[in-house]
Scaffold this active site. Structure first.
Site, short mmCIF file in Angstrom:
data_model
loop_
_atom_site.label_atom_id
_atom_site.label_comp_id
_atom_site.label_asym_id
_atom_site.label_seq_id
_atom_site.Cartn_x
_atom_site.Cartn_y
_atom_site.Cartn_z
N ASP A 73 0.86 -1.20 0.00
CA ASP A 73 0.00 0.00 0.00
C ASP A 73 0.89 1.25 0.00
O ASP A 73 1.72 1.41 0.88
CB ASP A 73 -0.88 -0.01 1.25
CG ASP A 73 -1.80 -1.22 1.26
OD1 ASP A 73 -2.69 -1.30 0.41
OD2 ASP A 73 -1.60 -2.11 2.12
N THR A 86 1.65 -9.20 -10.89
CA THR A 86 0.68 -9.29 -9.79
C THR A 86 -0.58 -8.50 -10.18
O THR A 86 -0.57 -7.70 -11.12
CB THR A 86 1.24 -8.72 -8.46
OG1 THR A 86 1.19 -7.30 -8.51
CG2 THR A 86 2.65 -9.19 -8.17
#
Ligand SMILES: C[S@@+](CC[C@H](N)C(=O)[O-])C[C@H]1O[C@@H](n2cnc3c(N)ncnc32)[C@H](O)[C@@H]1O
Length: 252
Positions: free
Chosen positions: A155, A231
């Site tokens: 994040d 990803t």
């Protein structure tokens, strides 16, 4: 007496919030690198987790893991923090049977999805945890027991006032390095340039004290390596026109 199997439901009863207290007994609020998102496990994922947690799940414990006993071999253990839905982690585990993988994620549906995919791919060298990885690193991992640490698209915490929540901080890198074997790696990737710069600053600020070396020829980032599967967040970044920055350091 019959042996009691731990299910995922048992493990979830242990709270993710491990309370910490100051010396004078006040509750210490922890700065966390995540916000727990709500999300539902599909019935299939829930079933898979309850049936397979004893074989594929690891619970947080206040003592170091015995990796040889867990995996049944002495292969190097690669720890991945924040694997999301786990697809790229399962792919890496399938491609590298000579390594053991330990994935940690706080988002329960992600853990369920990862476990279901690992079973589908018949991957044996992977274990998953649902807990704050900073606590797992601190309490469950012995010094010099990891072959590598990977952190892909953590994040980014875009706003300056939230930068303290970014997981890559000097103390985090010091702890990771202490848990690595000599020759072990630290691999970070991000699609947020400001976080990439901050990761590089952090790594450079501690590198001589902790004994890590940047493998980049230009002493900053490495070209995107082929061995890192795409990803979900990286794909999302591509659609938004973001770049990608990989950092790869070795413990000396
Ligand atoms: C932006 S997502 C990236 C997911 C995945 N690596 C990818 O590239 O698709 C970051 C993930 O890290 C997890 N996370 C953040 N802090 C964590 C922590 N301290 N322990 C475990 N997981 C964490 C979040 O729940 C989230 O799923």
């Amino acid at each position: 007496m019959t042996e009691q199997k731990t299910t995922f439901a048992d493990q979830k009863r242990k709270t993710v919030e491990t309370a910490e207290f100051t010396e004078d007994g006040r509750y210490k609020r922890k700065v966390r690198s995540f916000v727990l998102r709500t999300g539902r496990l599909s019935e299939y994922q829930r079933q898979m987790m309850n049936d397979n947690w004893a074989d594929f799940g690891l619970d947080y414990q206040n003592q170091h893991f015995d990796f040889e006993q867990i995996y049944g071999n002495k292969n190097p253990v690669v720890l991945e923090i924040g694997f999301g839905m786990g697809k790229s982690l399962v792919e890496m585990a399938a491609q590298n049977p000579d390594k053991n993988y330990l994935g940690i994620e706080v988002h329960t549906p992600g853990v369920g999805a990862c476990l279901a995919y690992a079973l589908e791919k018949d991957v044996k060298n992977l274990r998953v945890m649902c807990h704050d990885a900073t606590e797992v690193l601190r309490d469950c991992i012995g010094a010099g027991t990891l072959g590598g640490l990977q952190l892909f698209f953590p994040d980014p915490w875009h706003k300056a006032k939230h930068h303290k929540r970014r997981i890559v901080q000097p103390h985090f890198v010091e702890t990771v390095t202490q848990k690595l074997q000599v020759g072990g790696f630290i691999h970070f990737a991000t699609d947020w340039e400001n976080y990439a710069e901050s990761m590089l600053d952090v790594l450079q600020s501690v590198q001589s004290a902790v004994g890590i070396r940047n493998t980049s020829a230009s002493n900053d980032y490495i070209p995107r390596p082929d061995f890192r599967p795409l990803t979900k967040f990286e794909q999302r970044g591509h659609k938004l026109g973001h770049g990608v920055w990989d950092l790869y350091f070795i413990k000396e």
